[in-house]
Scaffold this active site. Structure first.
Site, short mmCIF file in Angstrom:
data_model
loop_
_atom_site.label_atom_id
_atom_site.label_comp_id
_atom_site.label_asym_id
_atom_site.label_seq_id
_atom_site.Cartn_x
_atom_site.Cartn_y
_atom_site.Cartn_z
N CYS A 1 0.82 -1.21 0.00
CA CYS A 1 0.00 0.00 0.00
C CYS A 1 0.85 1.27 0.00
O CYS A 1 1.37 1.65 -1.03
CB CYS A 1 -0.99 -0.04 1.17
SG CYS A 1 -2.45 0.99 0.90
N HIS B 1 -3.56 -6.06 1.41
CA HIS B 1 -3.34 -6.31 2.83
C HIS B 1 -3.68 -7.79 3.02
O HIS B 1 -3.66 -8.56 2.08
CB HIS B 1 -4.26 -5.44 3.68
CG HIS B 1 -4.06 -3.97 3.44
ND1 HIS B 1 -3.58 -3.12 4.39
CD2 HIS B 1 -4.27 -3.21 2.33
CE1 HIS B 1 -3.52 -1.89 3.90
NE2 HIS B 1 -3.94 -1.91 2.64
#
Length: 254
Positions: free
Chosen positions: A100, A203
């Protein structure tokens, strides 16, 4: 280093120690450590080396997963002083798993909703622009089909994405999106990939959901450490694969 970042370092180092002490014997990686040669129990030597020498990278990995623009800007200011070291590590084959915010900051820049520009490390040529349309935020479960290693091993990677940034000019994506969004809202490609770098919006927990990806990282680090093609002994992943099949059936259909 700023006081904010110093506090982040202390927090992250304590977090690493705590998680390792409590969970190392119960993770997929912990079983793999017994595969090392010469009595070593550190197959992820590259990653651990980066933890100690490039602590700001670890701050990004742990603390900048979907972080706000302000915090991302603060950390980017600290990271820039390690820019040459990070580039050298990438060029030398050190393995990086970027998730991310870390993924974004290894590119040219991140442009926020209000137009503010956060310079990246320019390790890679891609760049990220925040989408002002909240309805097009990329959030939810995601499945990506990717090819790992030189033997063209194809596998599906399961994760969870939550990002407003839209990443452009990817030269080689991590994989093809089977379910979810990817680098941009409604995109068909996700992440960035080269031999020793996996940059992704997934994630997870990414590694425990994807034992084959975990094996790829471990094998890469072992091969590099011992300068030979290491063969990992087979582990029983029946439980992990049972869970994966349930998720894959739910997201992509039988």
């Amino acid at each position: 280093m700023s006081r904010f970042s110093l506090k982040c370092v202390v927090y992250v180092e304590r977090l690493i120690v705590m998680l390792y002490a409590k969970n190392v014997r119960h993770t997929h990686i912990s079983h793999q450590t017994h595969r090392c040669k010469n009595g070593s129990n550190s197959p992820l030597i590259d990653i651990l080396l980066v933890m100690k020498l490039l602590i700001s990278v670890i701050m990004i990995l742990f603390l900048q997963v979907g972080g706000a623009d302000n915090e991302q800007s603060i950390l980017a200011q600290d990271l820039v002083q390690y820019k040459d070291n990070i580039k050298e590590a990438v060029d030398n084959g050190v393995f990086f798993l970027l998730i991310c915010g870390a993924y974004q900051l290894f590119g040219k820049y991140y442009k926020g909703v209000d137009g503010n520009l956060i310079p990246g490390l320019e390790v890679f040529d891609y760049y990220t622009v925040a989408n002002p349309d909240r309805k097009k935020r990329c959030i939810g479960n995601i499945v990506v089909e990717t090819i790992l290693g030189n033997d063209n091993f194809k596998t599906k990677v399961i994760g969870f994405e939550n990002h407003g940034g839209q990443t452009f000019d990817i030269s080689n994506s991590f994989g093809k999106v089977l379910f979810g969004n990817g680098n941009k809202f409604g995109d068909s490609e996700e992440g960035f990939f080269k031999n020793n770098v996996i940059a992704t919006y997934l994630h997870g927990p990414l590694l425990s959901k994807n034992p084959e990806l975990c094996d790829y990282i471990i094998k890469y680090c072992l091969d590099r450490k011992y300068n030979e093609n290491i063969s990992l002994e087979s582990l029983n992943d029946d439980f992990e694969n049972l869970c994966r099949n349930q998720l894959l059936n739910r997201f992509c259909g039988p």
